[in-house]
Design a protein around this motif. Structure first.
Motif, short mmCIF file in Angstrom:
data_model
loop_
_atom_site.label_atom_id
_atom_site.label_comp_id
_atom_site.label_asym_id
_atom_site.label_seq_id
_atom_site.Cartn_x
_atom_site.Cartn_y
_atom_site.Cartn_z
N SER A 162 31.86 -8.68 2.52
CA SER A 162 30.95 -7.99 1.59
C SER A 162 30.53 -6.63 2.15
N GLN A 163 30.23 -6.58 3.44
CA GLN A 163 29.89 -5.30 4.06
C GLN A 163 31.03 -4.30 3.91
N CYS A 164 32.26 -4.77 4.14
CA CYS A 164 33.42 -3.88 4.03
C CYS A 164 33.56 -3.34 2.61
N ILE A 165 33.43 -4.22 1.61
CA ILE A 165 33.54 -3.80 0.21
C ILE A 165 32.44 -2.81 -0.12
N PHE A 166 31.24 -3.09 0.34
CA PHE A 166 30.09 -2.21 0.08
C PHE A 166 30.30 -0.84 0.72
N ALA A 167 30.84 -0.83 1.94
CA ALA A 167 31.10 0.44 2.62
C ALA A 167 32.12 1.27 1.86
N GLY A 168 32.96 0.63 1.06
CA GLY A 168 33.96 1.35 0.27
C GLY A 168 33.45 1.88 -1.05
N GLY A 169 32.17 1.66 -1.35
CA GLY A 169 31.60 2.24 -2.56
C GLY A 169 31.24 1.26 -3.65
N ALA A 170 31.46 -0.04 -3.44
CA ALA A 170 31.11 -1.02 -4.47
C ALA A 170 29.59 -1.10 -4.62
N PRO A 171 29.08 -1.03 -5.85
CA PRO A 171 27.62 -1.07 -6.05
C PRO A 171 27.09 -2.49 -6.02
N MET A 172 25.94 -2.65 -5.40
CA MET A 172 25.28 -3.95 -5.47
C MET A 172 24.75 -4.18 -6.88
N ASN A 173 24.73 -5.45 -7.27
CA ASN A 173 24.05 -5.86 -8.49
C ASN A 173 22.86 -6.71 -8.08
N TYR A 174 21.71 -6.06 -7.91
CA TYR A 174 20.52 -6.76 -7.44
C TYR A 174 19.84 -7.48 -8.60
N THR A 175 19.70 -8.80 -8.47
CA THR A 175 19.04 -9.60 -9.49
C THR A 175 17.77 -10.26 -8.98
N GLY A 176 17.63 -10.33 -7.65
CA GLY A 176 16.50 -11.06 -7.09
C GLY A 176 16.73 -12.56 -7.07
N ARG A 177 17.85 -13.01 -7.63
CA ARG A 177 18.19 -14.44 -7.65
C ARG A 177 19.41 -14.68 -6.77
N ARG A 178 19.33 -15.69 -5.94
CA ARG A 178 20.40 -15.93 -4.99
C ARG A 178 21.68 -16.40 -5.68
N ASP A 179 21.55 -17.02 -6.84
CA ASP A 179 22.72 -17.55 -7.53
C ASP A 179 23.31 -16.55 -8.52
#
Length: 362
Positions: free
Chosen positions: A229-246
């Motif tokens: 996930s860190q690698c993908i994020f470092a490549g520019g993928a945006p997080m989708n923050y929901t506040g829910r773990r699932d």
């Protein structure tokens, strides 16, 4: 017991002999070098691994040409007359295909036991401390993953737009997450501007952090998916923050002694499910049929027992001369490892894979 320095010299000689012998085993693919290893369970694991590697190399036209092993002593303890030694074994192997070579690395951890046999020490047992499958089931339980259907949740949840990626390598926590909802500079542009997946940056990040944790993130006991996930994020993928773990794909770290990240960020099976689901924005992927269809920065998911539960993920960082993926990974730290993982004690004849091509735009 005699002089401690004398015992230490004896023990070091046996460790050197053990590591040298295992290096010869892996280079020559010869079980004959295992003569004298009295841990028969370990012998069976090694023989199974050599058989699987031999089949791969015959099929792919690969030849092992060089092997080196370095052992770092991490712990020593004497328990009821048995000397237990924890080793980090750094394996560096060079392979040849079509007269071209590549080098892979991995760091495995073992506990080797020695007992007195007359005036000498002999190996009593070898225990693999970490493999790619060993901790996966426990990790799923610890994370208390709930297998919810994301599409159903998307119908009822108000989902914030994805966050755009800042520089992820340094100072990640303090810059991206000063507080929930106030990282407006990184929000999806309302006019619909998209970001590109920067595959070279994925590889650069994967190469930098394959054998040590990035201090900007938590380091998990089972760290393969967190690392991917860190690698993908470092490549520019945006997080989708929901506040829910699932739901979504996001990371905030430890806040007030509570864990704040989505299952899909840190749990292998959850990331596989996320990448399998079609969506119109954010991190998206196409499930392709063959490994040679993958590109740098793409993801491979591993179902060790063929039961539908994926327990490991890797990131593509290079290719063989024939175009097969070489991958980086964590848990067992690996660099430029052949994608099929037949050299892993976790691999079985039932192992199944999913190959995900990450979209070029988000």
């Amino acid at each position: 017991m005699g002089d401690q320095k004398e015992i230490s010299a004896e023990w070091k000689a046996i460790i050197f002999d053990y590591v040298s012998r295992m290096n010869e085993v892996m280079l020559n693919r010869s079980v004959e070098m295992l003569v004298g290893l009295t841990d028969f369970e370990q012998q069976k694991r090694i023989e199974r691994c050599l058989k699987a590697l031999g089949e791969r190399e015959l099929r792919e036209g690969i030849k092992p040409v060089r092997s080196e092993m370095r052992a770092r002593i991490e712990r020593i303890q004497l328990v009821r007359g048995e000397l237990l030694t924890d080793l980090a074994v750094h394996q560096i192997r060079t392979f040849e295909q079509r007269n071209l070579t590549w080098t892979e690395e991995k760091i495995e951890r073992e506990r080797v036991g020695f007992i007195r046999s007359g005036r000498d020490w002999r190996i009593s047992r070898v225990r693999v401390l970490v493999d790619e499958a060993m901790l996966a089931a426990t990790w799923h339980q610890q994370m208390q993953e709930v297998p919810l259907d994301e599409e159903e949740n998307l119908k009822t949840q108000s989902i914030p737009r994805p966050y755009m990626n800042p520089q992820a390598v340094h100072g990640f926590k303090s810059r991206l997450w000063p507080g929930v909802g106030n990282s407006e500079d990184y929000r999806w542009d309302e006019i619909g501007r998209r970001s590109e997946y920067r595959r070279e940056e994925v590889v650069a990040y994967a190469e930098r952090w394959w054998n040590e944790p990035n201090p900007s993130y938590e380091n998990f006991e089972v760290n393969c998916t967190n690392y991917v996930s860190q690698c993908i994020f470092a490549g520019g993928a945006p997080m989708n923050y929901t506040g829910r773990r699932d739901l979504g794909w996001w990371y905030r770290g430890q806040l007030n002694k509570q864990e704040h990240w989505s299952y899909s960020w840190a749990v292998a099976n959850s990331l596989q499910k996320l990448l399998s689901q079609p969506r119109g924005y954010g991190l998206r992927a196409q499930n392709v049929e063959r490994p040679e269809q993958l590109r740098l920065g793409d993801v491979i998911c591993y179902d060790w027992d063929g039961n539908g539960r994926f327990g490991h993920n890797t990131i593509v960082t290079a290719f063989t001369p024939e175009g097969m993926p070489l991958v980086n990974a964590n848990t067992v730290s690996s660099r430029h490892r052949f994608w099929d993982y037949r050299d892993s004690y976790a691999w079985t004849e039932q192992t199944r894979y999913k190959f995900f091509h990450i979209t070029d735009e988000f």
